[in-house]
Design a protein around this motif. Structure first.
Motif, PDB file in Angstrom:
ATOM      1  N   VAL A 259       0.834  -1.206   0.000  1.00 48.79           N
ATOM      2  CA  VAL A 259       0.000   0.000   0.000  1.00 48.79           C
ATOM      3  C   VAL A 259       0.869   1.256   0.000  1.00 48.79           C
ATOM      4  N   VAL A 260       1.892   1.279   0.861  1.00 48.47           N
ATOM      5  CA  VAL A 260       2.761   2.456   0.962  1.00 48.47           C
ATOM      6  C   VAL A 260       3.440   2.752  -0.368  1.00 48.47           C
ATOM      7  N   THR A 261       4.023   1.738  -0.965  1.00 46.90           N
ATOM      8  CA  THR A 261       4.779   1.976  -2.198  1.00 46.90           C
ATOM      9  C   THR A 261       3.868   2.176  -3.400  1.00 46.90           C
ATOM     10  N   LEU A 262       2.657   1.629  -3.358  1.00 48.63           N
ATOM     11  CA  LEU A 262       1.698   1.918  -4.431  1.00 48.63           C
ATOM     12  C   LEU A 262       1.280   3.389  -4.367  1.00 48.63           C
ATOM     13  N   ALA A 263       1.053   3.902  -3.158  1.00 47.83           N
ATOM     14  CA  ALA A 263       0.742   5.321  -2.999  1.00 47.83           C
ATOM     15  C   ALA A 263       1.910   6.182  -3.478  1.00 47.83           C
ATOM     16  N   ALA A 264       3.129   5.770  -3.135  1.00 47.06           N
ATOM     17  CA  ALA A 264       4.312   6.512  -3.578  1.00 47.06           C
ATOM     18  C   ALA A 264       4.456   6.442  -5.093  1.00 47.06           C
ATOM     19  N   PHE A 265       4.121   5.297  -5.677  1.00 47.71           N
ATOM     20  CA  PHE A 265       4.157   5.122  -7.133  1.00 47.71           C
ATOM     21  C   PHE A 265       3.323   6.197  -7.815  1.00 47.71           C
ATOM     22  N   LEU A 266       2.146   6.480  -7.256  1.00 44.78           N
ATOM     23  CA  LEU A 266       1.266   7.498  -7.831  1.00 44.78           C
ATOM     24  C   LEU A 266       1.773   8.904  -7.514  1.00 44.78           C
ATOM     25  N   ALA A 267       2.197   9.120  -6.273  1.00 45.60           N
ATOM     26  CA  ALA A 267       2.612  10.461  -5.849  1.00 45.60           C
ATOM     27  C   ALA A 267       3.873  10.925  -6.563  1.00 45.60           C
ATOM     28  N   PHE A 268       4.812  10.007  -6.777  1.00 51.49           N
ATOM     29  CA  PHE A 268       6.075  10.402  -7.396  1.00 51.49           C
ATOM     30  C   PHE A 268       5.891  10.895  -8.824  1.00 51.49           C
ATOM     31  N   GLN A 269       4.865  10.411  -9.518  1.00 51.82           N
ATOM     32  CA  GLN A 269       4.607  10.906 -10.866  1.00 51.82           C
ATOM     33  C   GLN A 269       4.259  12.391 -10.826  1.00 51.82           C
TER      34      GLN A 269
END
Length: 420
Positions: free
Chosen positions: A149-159
């Motif tokens: 969940v954490v890294t999926l959220a980061a995946f979206l935020a980093f874009q």
């Protein structure tokens, strides 16, 4: 590490029996039957793929294409090397691809838009990667949010962060000569041979010293013939690789010469040796394997499990930063697609295809290199065959599924035979 059998010999004062080459081979085959496949599937797959593409496209084996394999796959391999650390403790980092893009955007922003020196921009990009890993690791280990969940959220935020850093998604050029040289310049042929000799010599010294020390302490060790075979095999592989890379790859050498090892090759090699040493020769590395093998047992043994879990995310994101710098070097620019698209999928695939377990506790940094070679060969070979993106993705996905299946079956076999 001293085994129970070796401890019994020490306590009784008897000598540990020495196994010959034949016994070593039989023991290896027994481990294969027990589910310890290691990197063997990746090596066999790499050989089969190389033969397959060489038959269909003879230009696959040219010196120019051989060099292209290194430059095309370097960024993915570097990110995968960091992902191995996260996978070893049974976690996952879905943001590693775009984390590399964010770090590359920081580099380009400071270099081109802010006018900072290349070394300041590089340090800032690496520091950004470490900070990203620290935040992700804290949320996973201390807050208790699942890493998926954490890294999926980061995946979206980093874009979104990338778009803000490079002013809405425009292409930002990277012209600093030391950065561009990483992927686009070659070492002189003589330097390549000297580095090869140093690598083989260092490996030989390490192997022989380890053999001598274990014999002196009366511990079990591989037969000397096996040690010499390993050293000789590495010497042949490295020697052939340097020889091919030192061949002339320019279409017209009178106008410009293109010989020598790409600078990114020793960079990957140095990081491979350093990270492998950390995992195999330090207490920190042993703690990583312990946490991945049994988190509760590791905690009871006095290992700071939370610190280990946080630290592996720091390592992963820092290596993603290195991968982002290499990607920026290859294209001499950064845009919104840097680190995106299939970079993460290829990086995770490289680690798993190479032999790192998705269940934690099993894997090596070299797995990322072997798996990255498989991914690079597929991508390169499909490109030479003019295959569509759909076919390329399908083929790579099937190879990844096969690798994950081998991992699952090997784990089941190891549990069934009690060989954990």
């Amino acid at each position: 590490m001293i085994t129970q059998a070796e401890l019994a010999h020490v306590e009784t004062g008897t000598t540990v029996p020495r196994a010959g080459l034949g016994a070593h081979v039989r023991g290896y085959l027994a481990r294969l039957r027990g589910g310890e496949m290691g990197a063997l599937p990746a090596i066999l797959g790499l050989v089969v793929l190389c033969v397959f593409f060489s038959v269909l496209r003879p230009n696959f084996l040219t010196a120019g294409n051989f060099a292209n394999l290194f430059t095309q796959g370097a960024a993915v391999v570097l990110i995968a090397m960091g992902l191995v650390f996260v996978l070893l403790v049974g976690e996952i980092d879905l943001s590693a691809g775009f984390a590399s893009g964010v770090c590359a955007a920081v580099l380009a922003n400071l270099l081109t838009l802010q006018g900072y020196p290349w070394y300041v921009a590089t340090l800032a990009a690496l520091a950004t990667g470490a900070a990203i890993g620290l935040v992700l690791g804290f949320l996973v280990a201390k807050v208790g949010i699942p890493s998926f969940v954490v890294t999926l959220a980061a995946f979206l935020a980093f874009q979104g962060i990338m778009l803000m850093l490079i002013k809405g998604g425009t292409n930002v050029s990277v012209q600093a000569a030391p950065i561009v040289a990483i992927e686009n310049r070659n070492l002189p042929p003589l330097v390549g041979w000297l580095l090869a000799a140093a690598a083989v010599g260092g490996y030989a010294a390490t192997q022989l010293l380890r053999y001598r020390n274990r014999r002196a302490r009366d511990l079990t060790t591989d037969p000397m013939s096996m040690v010499l075979i390993r050293i000789g095999s590495l010497a042949v592989v490295v020697g052939v690789g340097v020889y091919v890379l030192n061949m002339e790859r320019s279409l017209n050498s009178l106008i410009s010469s293109n010989r020598g090892m790409p600078i990114v090759v020793p960079l990957v090699g140095v990081l491979l040796v350093a990270l492998s040493f950390v995992l195999s020769r330090t207490a920190y590395g042993r703690h990583i394997y312990a946490v991945g093998g049994n988190r509760e047992a590791a905690h009871r043994a006095g290992i700071s499990v939370d610190r280990i879990r946080i630290s592996v995310f720091v390592v992963c994101s820092s290596m993603a930063a290195v991968g982002g710098i290499v990607a920026a070097s290859r294209f001499s620019s950064v845009d919104a697609r840097t680190g995106g698209s299939d970079v993460l999928l290829y990086a995770v695939g490289a680690a798993v295809i190479g032999g790192t377990s998705l269940f934690g506790g099993k894997g090596r940094v070299v797995d990322a290199v072997l798996g990255g070679a498989v991914v690079a060969v597929i991508d390169n070979g499909m490109g030479l065959m003019d295959a569509s993106s759909g076919v390329k993705y399908l083929f790579t996905g099937l190879v990844l599924l096969l690798a994950a299946g081998v991992d699952a079956l090997s784990r089941r076999r190891a549990l069934a035979t009690g060989n954990r």
